[in-house]
Design an enzyme around this catalytic site. Structure first.
Site, PDB file in Angstrom:
ATOM      1  N   ASP A  30       0.916  -1.036  -0.220  1.00 48.25           N
ATOM      2  CA  ASP A  30      -0.109   0.019  -0.278  1.00 48.25           C
ATOM      3  C   ASP A  30       0.543   0.923  -0.116  1.00 48.25           C
ATOM      4  OD1 ASP A  30      -3.350   1.149   1.237  1.00 48.25           O
ATOM      5  OD2 ASP A  30      -1.671   2.065   0.891  1.00 48.25           O
ATOM      6  N   ASN A  83     -12.451  -3.291   3.120  1.00 49.70           N
ATOM      7  CA  ASN A  83     -13.793  -2.502   3.505  1.00 49.70           C
ATOM      8  C   ASN A  83     -14.300  -2.110   2.372  1.00 49.70           C
ATOM      9  OD1 ASN A  83     -11.993  -0.659   5.938  1.00 49.70           O
ATOM     10  ND2 ASN A  83     -10.681  -0.052   4.333  1.00 49.70           N
ATOM     11  N   GLY A  89     -15.382   2.982   5.233  1.00 53.20           N
ATOM     12  CA  GLY A  89     -13.926   2.754   4.490  1.00 53.20           C
ATOM     13  C   GLY A  89     -13.286   3.097   2.872  1.00 53.20           C
ATOM     14  N   GLN A  90     -14.007   2.652   2.055  1.00 52.74           N
ATOM     15  CA  GLN A  90     -13.724   2.116   1.012  1.00 52.74           C
ATOM     16  C   GLN A  90     -12.757   3.445  -0.089  1.00 52.74           C
ATOM     17  OE1 GLN A  90     -16.005  -0.887  -1.540  1.00 52.74           O
ATOM     18  NE2 GLN A  90     -13.765  -0.777  -2.598  1.00 52.74           N
ATOM     19  N   SER A  91     -12.218   2.938  -0.433  1.00 57.73           N
ATOM     20  CA  SER A  91     -12.138   4.886  -1.776  1.00 57.73           C
ATOM     21  C   SER A  91     -11.047   4.160  -2.631  1.00 57.73           C
ATOM     22  CB  SER A  91     -10.888   5.406  -0.844  1.00 57.73           C
ATOM     23  OG  SER A  91      -9.341   4.552  -0.670  1.00 57.73           O
ATOM     24  N   HIS A  96     -10.165  -4.943  -3.034  1.00 58.38           N
ATOM     25  CA  HIS A  96      -8.927  -5.667  -2.441  1.00 58.38           C
ATOM     26  C   HIS A  96      -8.856  -5.727  -0.700  1.00 58.38           C
ATOM     27  CE1 HIS A  96     -10.081  -1.389  -2.323  1.00 58.38           C
ATOM     28  NE2 HIS A  96      -9.350  -1.432  -0.948  1.00 58.38           N
ATOM     29  N   LEU A  97      -8.137  -6.785  -0.106  1.00 61.56           N
ATOM     30  CA  LEU A  97      -8.113  -7.356   0.951  1.00 61.56           C
ATOM     31  C   LEU A  97      -7.083  -6.435   1.371  1.00 61.56           C
ATOM     32  CD1 LEU A  97      -8.646 -11.142   1.479  1.00 61.56           C
ATOM     33  CD2 LEU A  97      -7.089  -9.372   3.699  1.00 61.56           C
ATOM     34  N   HIS A  98      -6.516  -5.695   3.014  1.00 62.14           N
ATOM     35  CA  HIS A  98      -5.985  -5.277   3.707  1.00 62.14           C
ATOM     36  C   HIS A  98      -4.740  -6.475   4.340  1.00 62.14           C
ATOM     37  CE1 HIS A  98      -6.482  -0.522   2.779  1.00 62.14           C
ATOM     38  NE2 HIS A  98      -8.053  -1.384   2.836  1.00 62.14           N
TER      39      HIS A  98
END
Ligand code: AMP
Length: 110
Positions: A30, A83, A89-91, A96-98
């Site tokens: 990230d 998210n 909080g998804q931007s 995607h998996l954090h």
């Protein structure tokens, strides 16, 4: 999607160092890390969010790759986050998996 940054990363159209790649999934760091280790695991195919995904094998693959990458970088404890939607909080609207690790985590998340 042509204007999706994560599609561009997945297709190698921008200069991003990949930590993992197979025919379905890629992983990379990230750019705005929220922990000492902050990796994103994404499907190569575009899905706006996990809500649009119904391929259970692919959903499972994201988690399997997250585990493998976490192990590869030496994380013993980590948090996996997806998210989903602006309110969560998804931007970036490509699933995607954090993978977050390398510091103590608190709960509940913000
Ligand atoms: P989210 O807020 O859950 O949608 O997470 C999107 C994440 O993507 C954020 O943590 C951003 O820092 C990260 N991000 C955005 N653009 C890039 C990029 N080009 N390369 C790597 N990470 C990115």
């Amino acid at each position: 999607m042509s204007d999706c940054i994560f599609c561009k990363i997945a297709k190698g159209e921008v200069n991003t160092r990949l930590l993992y790649r197979d025919d379905k999934v890629v992983a990379f760091n990230d750019t705005n890390p929220q922990a000492p280790t902050h990796i994103l695991v994404i499907p190569i195919d575009h899905y706006d969010s996990v809500k649009e995904m119904d391929d259970e094998l692919l959903i499972g693959r994201l988690f399997t790759v997250a585990k493998e990458v976490a192990g590869k970088v030496g994380l013993k404890h980590y948090r996996l986050v997806i998210n989903t939607g602006i309110g969560a909080g998804q931007s970036v609207f490509h699933t995607h998996l954090h993978v977050l690790g390398g510091r103590l985590m608190s709960w509940p998340p913000g």
